[in-house]
Structure formats: structure tokens, C-alpha cells
Design a protein around this motif. Structure first.
Motif, mmCIF file in Angstrom:
data_model
loop_
_atom_site.group_PDB
_atom_site.id
_atom_site.type_symbol
_atom_site.label_atom_id
_atom_site.label_comp_id
_atom_site.label_asym_id
_atom_site.label_seq_id
_atom_site.Cartn_x
_atom_site.Cartn_y
_atom_site.Cartn_z
ATOM 1 N N UNK A 65 0.839 -1.202 0.000
ATOM 2 C CA UNK A 65 0.000 0.000 0.000
ATOM 3 C C UNK A 65 0.873 1.251 0.000
ATOM 4 N N UNK A 66 0.566 2.192 -0.860
ATOM 5 C CA UNK A 66 1.159 3.529 -0.790
ATOM 6 C C UNK A 66 -0.003 4.507 -0.674
ATOM 7 N N UNK A 67 -0.075 5.201 0.449
ATOM 8 C CA UNK A 67 -1.199 6.104 0.699
ATOM 9 C C UNK A 67 -0.882 7.501 0.182
ATOM 10 N N UNK A 68 -1.833 8.058 -0.566
ATOM 11 C CA UNK A 68 -1.681 9.392 -1.149
ATOM 12 C C UNK A 68 -2.793 10.283 -0.596
ATOM 13 N N UNK A 69 -2.416 11.302 0.168
ATOM 14 C CA UNK A 69 -3.424 12.195 0.752
ATOM 15 C C UNK A 69 -3.904 13.220 -0.267
ATOM 16 N N UNK A 75 -10.182 13.701 -5.191
ATOM 17 C CA UNK A 75 -9.846 12.273 -5.269
ATOM 18 C C UNK A 75 -10.181 11.659 -6.634
ATOM 19 N N UNK A 76 -11.385 11.892 -7.136
ATOM 20 C CA UNK A 76 -11.761 11.313 -8.440
ATOM 21 C C UNK A 76 -10.901 11.893 -9.570
ATOM 22 N N UNK A 77 -10.666 13.216 -9.604
ATOM 23 C CA UNK A 77 -9.737 13.729 -10.621
ATOM 24 C C UNK A 77 -8.342 13.092 -10.523
ATOM 25 N N UNK A 78 -7.852 12.858 -9.294
ATOM 26 C CA UNK A 78 -6.532 12.233 -9.111
ATOM 27 C C UNK A 78 -6.529 10.804 -9.640
ATOM 28 N N UNK A 79 -7.645 10.109 -9.469
ATOM 29 C CA UNK A 79 -7.766 8.741 -9.982
ATOM 30 C C UNK A 79 -7.742 8.744 -11.507
ATOM 31 N N UNK A 80 -8.446 9.683 -12.094
ATOM 32 C CA UNK A 80 -8.541 9.748 -13.557
ATOM 33 C C UNK A 80 -7.187 10.026 -14.223
ATOM 34 N N UNK A 81 -6.354 10.838 -13.583
ATOM 35 C CA UNK A 81 -5.046 11.164 -14.175
ATOM 36 C C UNK A 81 -3.944 10.218 -13.687
ATOM 37 N N UNK A 82 -4.358 9.119 -13.030
ATOM 38 C CA UNK A 82 -3.454 8.044 -12.597
ATOM 39 C C UNK A 82 -2.456 8.457 -11.519
ATOM 40 N N UNK A 83 -2.795 9.491 -10.784
ATOM 41 C CA UNK A 83 -1.983 9.837 -9.618
ATOM 42 C C UNK A 83 -2.160 8.769 -8.538
ATOM 43 N N UNK A 84 -3.344 8.149 -8.538
ATOM 44 C CA UNK A 84 -3.655 7.059 -7.607
ATOM 45 C C UNK A 84 -4.332 5.935 -8.396
ATOM 46 N N UNK A 85 -4.367 4.738 -7.793
ATOM 47 C CA UNK A 85 -4.986 3.574 -8.443
ATOM 48 C C UNK A 85 -6.376 3.283 -7.895
ATOM 49 N N UNK A 86 -6.648 3.747 -6.684
ATOM 50 C CA UNK A 86 -7.933 3.480 -6.041
ATOM 51 C C UNK A 86 -8.217 4.562 -5.012
ATOM 52 N N UNK A 87 -9.498 4.710 -4.672
ATOM 53 C CA UNK A 87 -9.918 5.657 -3.630
ATOM 54 C C UNK A 87 -10.545 4.862 -2.494
#
Length: 261
Positions: A65-69, A75-87
Motif C-alpha cells: 500500500x502507498x497512501x496518497x493524501x 480524489x476522483x480527478x486524481x484517480x482519472x489522471x493516474x496519480x492514484x490507483x484506487x480511492x
């Protein structure tokens, strides 16, 4: 023979650890301002139900796990641009959000409630909200719900970046109340010194149109592989007792809610 069995078990263990190390880390987005689900400890570390569930899921899936605050509405915009893999941040499964992301099965389900001064009366009609200022977390389901249901009743809906900011303005008298997840309000406000003199008022809010089918983990549209992996891990945690162990650390009731029919 025993030595061969032991060596074989050791080799499998090493291979398993190597596979764990070789796997790409799972970047999980979270907003750490939502106690008891996610908040910051005095040392700056993240603590809470969401955080513990996420770590248990990663352990079950044998990934790091790598947690991204991130603020909730980002959160959803970050998911869309692949900054994160899941919310994994107490995000409710709603039809509106399903247009942007895919969701796993739920990992908990609780109603929304309104908190105001103890003794305030709010009937099912909500007519008493006329002229009241109600704080909501920007981008949350409660934000949309309050704007579409409370505002037509004459309430002023005020969005905030975090629920903690809302509590501060309630204390300061700048707000009359807030609507949010009942468990969050109970543990994060009503049970604290700041919540003295406040109480749940009015009905429970469970309209599927706004509150969906519970809280799930969001993944990118079409990422069926990750969705299925997480779903399998959620079921495993429920079956092996780990979910209950984490739940009992924070709540004195079954937060998972009724099983799907």
C-alpha cells in the motif's frame, strides 16, 4: 524427509515474499480529515477505520500500500489522471459517481444524519430548516443532498473543504448544523468535548438516489482486474474475522450493514 519439507516450505515462503516485493505498489487516495474513518495522529501518521481496512486488503492481496493524501473533492480527478490507483476514503457508491469511476462491493453502510443544537426540532417535512445555515463537505454526497433537499426548504448550504472545519464553525456559531454520515458525526463530533450541547435531530437519510448502496472503493473505469481483486479481498476479510477485528477497534456495532440480497 522432514528437511526436504522444511526446505520446500522455506523456498515457497521466499518466492512469496519475492512476488510481494516485485508487485507494483497500490497507490490509494485518502482524505485524512474524517475521523474515525481517517485522520491524523499527533505524530502525523494516518489512523482510522478506512486506513486499517486498506492495509488489511493490501496484505490480503499481497501488494504494498502507498497512501496518497488528497482533499476529498480532488480524489476522483486524481484517480482519472493516474496519480492514484484506487480511492478508499468513505466514498458512497452512487449512480452519479458511477459515471466517472467503477466501484467495488461495499465495505460499510451507514445512514446520514443532521446535527444541530440539542433540543432543536426538525420534522420529516424539514420545514424547520428555513433560514438555517448547514455546513457540508464539498464534493460529498451530503453536499448534493443538502443543495437539492435542504436548500428548497429555505436552508443556506455552506460547503467546506473538510468536516473538521465545519465543526469549528458550528462551535463558533457561524453554522446552525451539519449533515454527514451518522457514525462520523457521532464519533468525530458528538462524543467529543466540542460536541457538547449538540445532538442528532430529524429523520435518518437513506435515499438511494443520494446515498447509494453503501460505501465502496473506487477504481478507474474499466479496471475490472483491480476491482475483482479488491472484492475477493473484502470477502476474505469478512470470512477470516479480520474485518470484525478492525471494526471492533472503532465501533460497537456491525458497520457493514445488511448483506446484499
Amino acid at each position: 524427509m522432514k528437511k526436504l519439507v522444511l526446505l520446500g516450505a522455506l523456498a515457497l515462503s521466499v518466492l512469496s515474499l519475492q512476488a510481494f516485493a516485485d508487485q507494483k505498489p497500490l497507490k490509494i487516495g485518502i482524505e485524512a480529515a474524517y475521523p474515525p474513518f481517517a485522520s491524523k495522529a499527533p505524530d502525523g501518521s494516518i489512523v482510522g477505520f478506512d486506513y486499517d481496512i486498506g492495509n488489511a486488503l493490501c496484505e490480503q492481496m499481497q501488494v504494498k500500500c502507498v497512501w496518497v493524501e488528497q482533499e476529498f473533492d480532488g480524489l476522483i480527478p486524481a484517480l482519472k489522471v493516474r496519480k492514484i490507483d484506487a480511492i478508499l476514503s468513505s466514498m458512497s457508491i452512487t449512480e452519479d459517481r458511477k459515471k466517472s469511476v467503477d466501484f467495488t462491493n461495499k465495505y460499510y453502510l451507514t445512514p446520514a444524519r443532521l446535527v444541530m443544537k440539542d433540543g432543536a426540532v426538525v420534522s420529516d417535512s424539514l420545514d424547520e430548516l428555513k433560514g438555517k445555515k448547514i455546513g457540508v463537505q464539498r464534493g460529498s454526497i451530503h453536499d448534493r443532498f443538502a443543495k437539492e433537499v435542504f436548500a428548497p426548504k429555505g436552508a443556506t448550504v455552506v460547503p467546506y473543504s473538510s468536516q473538521n472545519e465545519i465543526y469549528l464553525d458550528i462551535e463558533a456559531g457561524r453554522l446552525d448544523g451539519t449533515v454527514a454520515d451518522a457514525t462520523l458525526l457521532n464519533d468525530g463530533f458528538l462524543k467529543t468535548p466540542a460536541g457538547k450541547g449538540y445532538a442528532f435531530v430529524g429523520p435518518q437519510f437513506t435515499d438511494v438516489k443520494y446515498f447509494g448502496d453503501g460505501v465502496g472503493i473506487a477504481v478507474r473505469k474499466g479496471d475490472k482486474e483491480l476491482k475483482d481483486k479488491i472484492d475477493t479481498a473484502i470477502t476474505a476479510l469478512r470470512d477470516n474475522g479480520k474485518y470484525k477485528q478492525i471494526q471492533d477497534k472503532y465501533f460497537d456495532f456491525d458497520i457493514y450493514g445488511p448483506e446484499a440480497k
